[in-house]
Design an enzyme around this catalytic site. Structure first.
Site, PDB file in Angstrom:
ATOM      1  CG  ASP A 125       2.899  -4.114   3.614  1.00 37.84           C
ATOM      2  OD1 ASP A 125       2.653  -5.032   4.551  1.00 37.84           O
ATOM      3  OD2 ASP A 125       1.998  -3.528   3.132  1.00 37.84           O
TER       4      ASP A 125
ATOM      5  CG  ASP B  50       5.304  -0.561   0.205  1.00 38.25           C
ATOM      6  OD1 ASP B  50       5.010  -0.983   1.188  1.00 38.25           O
ATOM      7  OD2 ASP B  50       4.543  -0.045  -0.738  1.00 38.25           O
TER       8      ASP B  50
END
Length: 666
Positions: free
Chosen positions: A516, A489
């Protein structure tokens, strides 16, 4: 999960000429496919603070000595549009940067606006005006900057000599460290600028003195203390005191332009520069056109003149004594005397580019980036630059929604020179709380910086290992020549809520991570950038580049274009992305397009995958003209048609309803 150390972006020393070479080199490499992973992983070059070399926001000359002059630096920034606000902030005890927006008429006619110590008063754009009033610095005042203003029209009809009023534009008595720069003074009641009674460390630069009798006087004391620099000023349509310098210890005049002197037949009190009393004056490379007595000196004074041009002049041109050598005190640049008229006409007086923005320096004036952000006024309508000097700043930064129009600018040569870093994982404050930098405001740009979350996920076992380097929720956010470092992230571009569209443009930048690491629901364009997919040591699944959560009503999610993905992960072990439905939200339907981008062998043959029970096939995942060892066309790799490609350009993603076009700026 087995954890492996992050591969951090190295701070590679690079030769001079970095900015142009890095951008051009990357563009060529993306076209030719010739950039190696080692080259791609190094930080791109960054420029220094932008703006014309003709001026800076720091004083020069005598005002730069003995501790320097910083004005209101370190204090809050305020914008004033009326007399009451101007009077309040100018007289306050604490430091302020006071922006004067539009014209402020002072009442009663000719009244003083008292300016206390540690103030910057600057016109917004080139239209900031003080009309019918005087800026007055009382004895003991120190550290004042007055820039980019017009001060005009307190003239009393019939009082040409100013004998019945004392309505100066600026008057100061026994002050120190004052910089008067890029102002226009005209048609006042007495003098335009009076610097009096042993004032010290003064610089007067790039001003216009126009249509007046007594322009600029210095002295009113028998002491010989004042040190003053006077450069690049334009005196036009004035009669005397251009300037008159009485009992100055040192008066350095260079590159000034005196023209169109008032012609009234006065044989004595119509003159250019006058070295009076015991003044030591040096004049260099100035230009006198149509001036009686262009420069003169009392028998007790000294005056050295070199390099000036005289045209259509008459009367005294006195030079005697040795005065002093200005370069013994400070460095300066002399323009050729022949160039002075055109330079001064163009660059003196209020300038749009000076008043367009205010610059807050970190750490010179504000100890932290957050302190500078906090100084920006709520509802800020005029751009503010936060100039961050090279260094590592281990602290979180939050730009709230109430503080738009900020440029966060690293001032080092490389983006790796200026790093904002922290090490919080989501386990200690949630995903948002982990972010090193959060931008909730609109119209924020960051340039020439590195943002990092250096939480070491390999060192500990936590249930929340997400560790954001950057989270945005504002609209019209730009990142240029920036690096984002993290693992899971790394970069989240979001919006305030699902059906609100925010736009983010990332150009000439570097983004690294594993799981991600580019995600969120904002419409986001990543162009001409390097994306590094970090290996977690798996032979089959090292992570996911994207995790979009685009609102189903928004046709534009993530566009990664004209970029290069690099990785040292094993072949076929990395995904392009997966669909993120936060909280199981069915209307968050990912849209991601990889376009004209090189893909490494680490990318899987089937690069899209499911997430939390949601099928990737229900998302809007496509490629268009990807290339490289990781690019191929299969049944599991939807390709955008040429027809659809025509409506999925950078402009389509970013224009919105307001025509936002940051991609057009170069």
């Amino acid at each position: 999960m087995t954890h492996f150390p992050s591969k951090r972006l190295p701070g590679v020393d690079r030769p001079i000429g970095r900015t142009l070479a890095a951008v051009v080199g990357l563009a060529v490499a993306l076209t030719l496919g010739a950039v190696t992973e080692a080259t791609a992983a190094a930080p791109a070059a960054g420029g220094t603070t932008t703006g014309p070399a003709r001026w800076t926001d720091r004083p020069h000359g005598f005002a730069s000595l003995a501790g320097g002059t910083s004005g209101g630096a370190g204090g809050k920034v305020v914008t004033v549009t009326d007399q009451a606000s101007l009077v309040k902030y100018a007289a306050a005890e604490e430091p302020y940067v006071i922006r004067v927006a539009g014209s402020i008429a002072v009442a009663p006619f000719g009244a003083d606006v008292v300016v206390a110590s540690d103030k910057t008063i600057i016109g917004v754009g080139d239209t900031g005006e003080i009309v019918h009033g005087e800026l007055h610095l009382n004895p003991g005042t120190s550290n004042v900057i007055i820039r980019n203003l017009t001060i005009r029209d307190s003239y009393v009809e019939g009082d040409w000599d100013g004998k019945t009023t004392d309505f100066d534009a600026i008057q100061m008595d026994t002050v120190d460290h004052v910089w008067i720069d890029h102002n226009r003074f005209t048609h006042m009641g007495d003098g335009l600028l009076d610097i009096r009674k042993d004032s010290q460390y003064i610089t007067v630069s790039n001003n216009q003195f126009a249509d007046h009798n007594k322009a600029f006087g210095i002295g009113w004391t028998s002491n010989v203390l004042t040190q003053i620099t006077i450069d690049h000023n334009w005196f036009t349509g004035t009669k005397q005191r251009n300037p008159s310098a009485d009992n100055c210890a040192y008066a350095h005049l260079y590159n000034n332009y005196v023209s169109a002197q008032v012609v009234d037949g006065d044989p004595v009190w119509t003159y250019g520069n006058w070295s009076r009393g015991k003044t030591k004056m040096v004049i260099e490379n100035s230009y006198y056109d149509g001036v009686q007595h262009p420069y003169q000196a009392d028998a007790t004074a000294e005056l050295v003149q070199r390099g000036s041009i005289l045209k259509n002049v008459s009367g005294r041109q006195d030079t005697w004594g040795t005065a002093f050598e200005p370069r013994d005190f400070y460095p300066y640049r002399l323009d050729p005397a022949a160039a002075v008229p055109s330079l001064v006409k163009r660059f003196s007086g209020p300038q749009q580019r000076i008043g367009d923005t205010v610059t807050l320096h970190v750490p010179a004036d504000y100890p932290t980036v957050q302190a500078a952000v906090d100084a920006v006024p709520d509802g800020n309508a005029v751009p503010v630059t936060i100039a961050v000097a090279p260094g590592t700043y281990r602290a979180k930064v939050f730009i709230p929604a109430a503080k738009p129009n900020i440029l966060l600018q690293g001032t080092g040569r490389d983006r790796s020179d200026t790093v904002i870093v922290y090490d919080t994982p989501a386990a200690y404050g949630g995903s948002t709380g982990s972010a090193t930098v959060r931008i909730a405001a609109n119209d924020v740009t960051a340039r020439n910086l590195t943002f990092s979350n250096d939480f070491d996920e390999a060192a500990v076992e936590l249930s929340g290992e997400q560790a954001l380097a950057m989270k945005t929720t504002g609209d019209r956010i730009v990142f240029e020549n920036t690096a984002f470092l993290g693992n899971q992230d790394t970069l989240m571009t979001d919006s305030p809520k699902l059906d609100v569209i925010s736009r983010v443009y990332v150009r000439d930048s570097y983004i690294e991570g594993d799981v991600d690491f580019i995600y969120g629901r904002a419409t986001t364009v990543i162009e001409r950038s390097v994306i590094r997919a970090l290996s977690r040591g798996s032979a089959t699944n090292n992570g996911y580049i994207t995790a979009a959560s685009t609102w189903t009503g928004n046709p534009y999610g993530f566009l990664i274009t004209r970029s290069k993905v690099v990785s040292d992960a094993p072949a076929g072990s990395f995904h392009l992305g997966r669909p993120w439905h936060p909280g199981g939200e069915p209307n968050a339907v990912a849209q991601v397009l990889f376009r004209d981008t090189e893909l490494p062998a680490a990318i899987k043959a089937s690069p899209w995958t499911d997430m939390s029970g949601f099928s990737w096939k229900d998302a809007r995942f496509t490629e268009y003209r990807t290339y490289g060892p990781g690019a191929q066309v299969t049944a599991d790799r939807p390709q955008l048609s040429p027809t659809d490609a025509a409506t999925h350009t950078v402009a389509d993603y970013l224009n919105g309803t307001d025509g936002w076009a940051p991609y057009a700026r170069r």
